[in-house]
Design a protein around this motif. Sequence first.
Motif, mmCIF file in Angstrom:
data_model
loop_
_atom_site.group_PDB
_atom_site.id
_atom_site.type_symbol
_atom_site.label_atom_id
_atom_site.label_comp_id
_atom_site.label_asym_id
_atom_site.label_seq_id
_atom_site.Cartn_x
_atom_site.Cartn_y
_atom_site.Cartn_z
ATOM 1 N N LEU A 1 0.832 -1.199 0.000
ATOM 2 C CA LEU A 1 0.000 0.000 0.000
ATOM 3 C C LEU A 1 0.873 1.257 0.000
ATOM 4 N N ASN B 1 2.303 1.601 -3.475
ATOM 5 C CA ASN B 1 1.248 2.060 -4.383
ATOM 6 C C ASN B 1 1.047 3.566 -4.264
ATOM 7 N N ARG B 2 1.072 4.047 -3.051
ATOM 8 C CA ARG B 2 0.898 5.486 -2.834
ATOM 9 C C ARG B 2 2.055 6.281 -3.440
ATOM 10 N N ALA C 1 -8.326 2.638 -5.055
ATOM 11 C CA ALA C 1 -8.425 1.925 -3.778
ATOM 12 C C ALA C 1 -8.759 0.451 -3.971
ATOM 13 N N ALA D 1 -5.732 -1.374 -5.438
ATOM 14 C CA ALA D 1 -4.697 -1.431 -4.407
ATOM 15 C C ALA D 1 -5.021 -2.496 -3.361
ATOM 16 N N THR D 2 -6.304 -2.667 -3.067
ATOM 17 C CA THR D 2 -6.711 -3.713 -2.127
ATOM 18 C C THR D 2 -6.382 -5.091 -2.682
ATOM 19 N N ALA E 1 -2.691 -5.559 -2.285
ATOM 20 C CA ALA E 1 -2.307 -5.891 -0.915
ATOM 21 C C ALA E 1 -2.630 -7.345 -0.595
#
Length: 314
Positions: free
Chosen positions: A83, A86-87, A94, A97-98, A101
């Motif tokens: 995460l 990714n940022r 979102a 990205a989930t 993760a």
Amino acid sequence: MPGLLSAMEGFCVIGVVIVVGYAAARMRIGGPSAQMVLNRFSFFVSSPCLMFAILSKESIFEIFHSSIVVAFLSAVAVGGIFLLLNRLHFHMGAADATIGALNSLYLNSNNIGLPIATYILGNPALVAPILVMQQAVFTPVGLTVLDATTQGTVSAKRILTQPLHQPLLLGSLAGIAVSAISARVGWFVIPDFLFDPIDMIGDSAVPMILMAFGMSLHGSAPMKERNDRAAVITVAVLKNVVMPIIAFVLAYFLMGFRGTTLYACVVLAALPTGQNVYNYAARYNVGLTFARDGILISTITSPLMIALIAAVLS
């Protein structure tokens, strides 16, 4: 190095069965639905029977070993690292990205974990705490985030009923319950004429899982999406390299594990990404190719890392 030799022999057993599955798919033995049939039968019947048979005769204190702390903390750590990356670099939404993760932290405790725990670690019950942890903690959290980011609402009913749709979890919990009851009364409460057929069906789980996986490799063409390549490689590195290193540090320095317990913690941390992640991606229609490629690449690279771990720690 006997540990490395044992690991290589275990991989040989696993690899031969996978190759048989691949060859069967290539020769179209069983037809186009053979993989689906093997997967569904192992998922709904064989694997729950296997986990029930194993855990019902396992000591309740061994099932919930303190090594679960290592598995949980190392998974949370690599998920958080993805995460953060990714940022800083990938800038996915979102929902995607989930999926990333989950790709980084979710262990394939069934399709690959069971064979590796059986043939390399010598104890298939080692995957049970990880399975329970993932289904009880990581899956509800991941689905809650996906609900909120893709639909704008959170379905509490869907989240709470998710474990009821996981036969492997139900079989494991039933086995744990029988183990606890048997320990309480002082004798095994399931008569042989009921336990033996369950055990017999469970014995078919591992070969069916491996052959179905071999079938899935036929015709696979990973890494088609150029935009996802960096993220897919990152996921594979986090899953197969970073997570075992974190697990070793936690197991050795935080928990004080040595010997076979340390070895098992690190090997299990090097398991590839669980195929459940692709199921979740498909359910919400987000990150499908990202999830599939991450699972495939981590599955291909995982044996190399496990062999290295066996060479070093054995």
